[in-house]
Design a protein around this motif. Structure first.
Motif, PDB file in Angstrom:
ATOM      1  N   LYS A 128       0.815  -1.226   0.000  1.00 19.10           N
ATOM      2  CA  LYS A 128       0.000   0.000   0.000  1.00 19.10           C
ATOM      3  C   LYS A 128       0.842   1.266   0.000  1.00 19.10           C
ATOM      4  CE  LYS A 128      -0.601  -0.898   4.826  1.00 19.10           C
ATOM      5  NZ  LYS A 128      -1.455  -1.678   5.650  1.00 19.10           N
ATOM      6  N   PHE A 129       2.147   1.140   0.298  1.00 17.49           N
ATOM      7  CA  PHE A 129       3.058   2.286   0.279  1.00 17.49           C
ATOM      8  C   PHE A 129       4.041   2.076  -0.862  1.00 17.49           C
ATOM      9  CE2 PHE A 129       2.727   1.652   5.096  1.00 17.49           C
ATOM     10  CZ  PHE A 129       1.520   2.319   5.163  1.00 17.49           C
ATOM     11  N   SER A 130       4.240   3.085  -1.673  1.00 16.25           N
ATOM     12  CA  SER A 130       5.245   2.945  -2.725  1.00 16.25           C
ATOM     13  C   SER A 130       6.593   3.413  -2.180  1.00 16.25           C
ATOM     14  CB  SER A 130       4.860   3.758  -3.952  1.00 16.25           C
ATOM     15  OG  SER A 130       4.839   5.127  -3.638  1.00 16.25           O
ATOM     16  N   SER A 131       7.665   2.882  -2.725  1.00 18.37           N
ATOM     17  CA  SER A 131       8.995   3.275  -2.277  1.00 18.37           C
ATOM     18  C   SER A 131       9.992   3.122  -3.413  1.00 18.37           C
ATOM     19  CB  SER A 131       9.434   2.415  -1.102  1.00 18.37           C
ATOM     20  OG  SER A 131      10.753   2.720  -0.741  1.00 18.37           O
ATOM     21  N   SER A 132      10.984   3.963  -3.398  1.00 17.42           N
ATOM     22  CA  SER A 132      12.014   3.918  -4.430  1.00 17.42           C
ATOM     23  C   SER A 132      12.892   2.681  -4.316  1.00 17.42           C
ATOM     24  CB  SER A 132      12.892   5.168  -4.332  1.00 17.42           C
ATOM     25  OG  SER A 132      12.120   6.318  -4.522  1.00 17.42           O
ATOM     26  N   CYS A 133      13.153   2.233  -3.102  1.00  8.85           N
ATOM     27  CA  CYS A 133      14.149   1.172  -2.946  1.00  8.85           C
ATOM     28  C   CYS A 133      13.568  -0.179  -2.562  1.00  8.85           C
ATOM     29  CB  CYS A 133      15.206   1.587  -1.929  1.00  8.85           C
ATOM     30  SG  CYS A 133      14.640   1.537  -0.223  1.00  8.85           S
ATOM     31  N   GLY A 134      12.327  -0.255  -2.135  1.00  4.96           N
ATOM     32  CA  GLY A 134      11.707  -1.539  -1.835  1.00  4.96           C
ATOM     33  C   GLY A 134      11.857  -2.031  -0.408  1.00  4.96           C
ATOM     34  N   ILE A 135      12.665  -1.362   0.426  1.00  3.57           N
ATOM     35  CA  ILE A 135      12.747  -1.760   1.828  1.00  3.57           C
ATOM     36  C   ILE A 135      12.352  -0.582   2.709  1.00  3.57           C
ATOM     37  CG2 ILE A 135      14.448  -3.574   1.452  1.00  3.57           C
ATOM     38  CD1 ILE A 135      16.555  -1.787   2.663  1.00  3.57           C
ATOM     39  N   SER A 136      11.859  -0.937   3.882  1.00  2.88           N
ATOM     40  CA  SER A 136      11.421   0.081   4.831  1.00  2.88           C
ATOM     41  C   SER A 136      11.945  -0.285   6.213  1.00  2.88           C
ATOM     42  CB  SER A 136       9.887   0.168   4.840  1.00  2.88           C
ATOM     43  OG  SER A 136       9.315  -1.045   5.269  1.00  2.88           O
ATOM     44  N   VAL A 137      11.749   0.620   7.162  1.00  2.00           N
ATOM     45  CA  VAL A 137      12.107   0.359   8.551  1.00  2.00           C
ATOM     46  C   VAL A 137      10.858   0.560   9.389  1.00  2.00           C
ATOM     47  CG1 VAL A 137      13.491   1.099  10.534  1.00  2.00           C
ATOM     48  CG2 VAL A 137      14.519   1.042   8.257  1.00  2.00           C
ATOM     49  N   ARG A 138      10.519  -0.485  10.142  1.00  2.00           N
ATOM     50  CA  ARG A 138       9.402  -0.405  11.091  1.00  2.00           C
ATOM     51  C   ARG A 138      10.011  -0.176  12.470  1.00  2.00           C
ATOM     52  NH1 ARG A 138       5.545  -5.332  11.199  1.00  2.00           N
ATOM     53  NH2 ARG A 138       7.486  -6.338  11.771  1.00  2.00           N
ATOM     54  N   PHE A 139       9.460   0.798  13.190  1.00  2.00           N
ATOM     55  CA  PHE A 139      10.013   1.087  14.509  1.00  2.00           C
ATOM     56  C   PHE A 139       8.930   1.553  15.466  1.00  2.00           C
ATOM     57  CE2 PHE A 139      10.411   4.818  11.851  1.00  2.00           C
ATOM     58  CZ  PHE A 139      10.151   5.915  12.658  1.00  2.00           C
ATOM     59  N   LEU A 140       9.221   1.407  16.757  1.00  2.00           N
ATOM     60  CA  LEU A 140       8.324   1.832  17.826  1.00  2.00           C
ATOM     61  C   LEU A 140       8.927   3.046  18.495  1.00  2.00           C
ATOM     62  CD1 LEU A 140       7.624  -1.681  19.375  1.00  2.00           C
ATOM     63  CD2 LEU A 140       6.178  -0.402  17.794  1.00  2.00           C
ATOM     64  N   LEU A 141       8.094   4.063  18.718  1.00  2.00           N
ATOM     65  CA  LEU A 141       8.600   5.314  19.270  1.00  2.00           C
ATOM     66  C   LEU A 141       7.522   5.974  20.115  1.00  2.00           C
ATOM     67  CD1 LEU A 141      11.038   7.297  19.118  1.00  2.00           C
ATOM     68  CD2 LEU A 141       9.893   8.356  17.178  1.00  2.00           C
ATOM     69  N   ASP A 142       7.907   6.429  21.312  1.00  2.00           N
ATOM     70  CA  ASP A 142       6.985   7.146  22.192  1.00  2.00           C
ATOM     71  C   ASP A 142       7.264   8.636  22.203  1.00  2.00           C
ATOM     72  OD1 ASP A 142       5.610   4.850  22.978  1.00  2.00           O
ATOM     73  OD2 ASP A 142       7.060   4.406  24.545  1.00  2.00           O
ATOM     74  N   ASP A 143       8.090   9.103  21.303  1.00  2.00           N
ATOM     75  CA  ASP A 143       8.494  10.504  21.221  1.00  2.00           C
ATOM     76  C   ASP A 143       7.947  11.090  19.918  1.00  2.00           C
ATOM     77  OD1 ASP A 143       9.763  12.876  21.843  1.00  2.00           O
ATOM     78  OD2 ASP A 143      11.798  12.089  21.685  1.00  2.00           O
ATOM     79  N   ASP A 144       8.174  12.378  19.699  1.00  2.00           N
ATOM     80  CA  ASP A 144       7.758  13.041  18.461  1.00  2.00           C
ATOM     81  C   ASP A 144       8.595  12.500  17.305  1.00  2.00           C
ATOM     82  OD1 ASP A 144       7.032  14.731  16.404  1.00  2.00           O
ATOM     83  OD2 ASP A 144       7.814  16.546  17.332  1.00  2.00           O
ATOM     84  N   VAL A 145       7.958  11.833  16.371  1.00  2.00           N
ATOM     85  CA  VAL A 145       8.665  11.187  15.268  1.00  2.00           C
ATOM     86  C   VAL A 145       9.425  12.201  14.411  1.00  2.00           C
ATOM     87  CG1 VAL A 145       6.777  11.210  13.594  1.00  2.00           C
ATOM     88  CG2 VAL A 145       8.470   9.368  13.523  1.00  2.00           C
TER      89      VAL A 145
END
Length: 79
Positions: A35-52
């Motif tokens: 559902k998300f397009s990307s130039s390189c085909g890989i992404s990073v999933r992360f958890l964050l409790d701060d202002d992204v």
């Protein structure tokens, strides 16, 4: 909160994952969801409790907040 960041290059994604891990932020590299397009085909999933937006780098194309199945775009690089 869970986020998925997409990148312009694979090396940018790897570099960003290392950056997050050095800050003790859980992060993993994964294929970009269809559902998300990307130039390189890989992404990073992360958890964050701060202002992204404090964690934006020049390598990031987009960041999605995954509070819903569709994801909500919270950052898009100026092109």
């Amino acid at each position: 909160m869970e986020y998925i960041a997409t990148f312009f290059t694979q090396s940018g994604a790897i570099k960003y994952q290392r950056f997050l891990l050095e800050k003790n932020i859980k992060a993993e590299i994964m294929p970009v969801p269809r559902k998300f397009s990307s130039s390189c085909g890989i992404s990073v999933r992360f958890l964050l409790d701060d202002d992204v937006l404090k964690y934006v780098s020049d390598d990031i194309e987009k960041i999605y907040e995954m509070s819903s199945i569709e994801g909500r775009l919270v950052y898009k690089a100026d092109m």
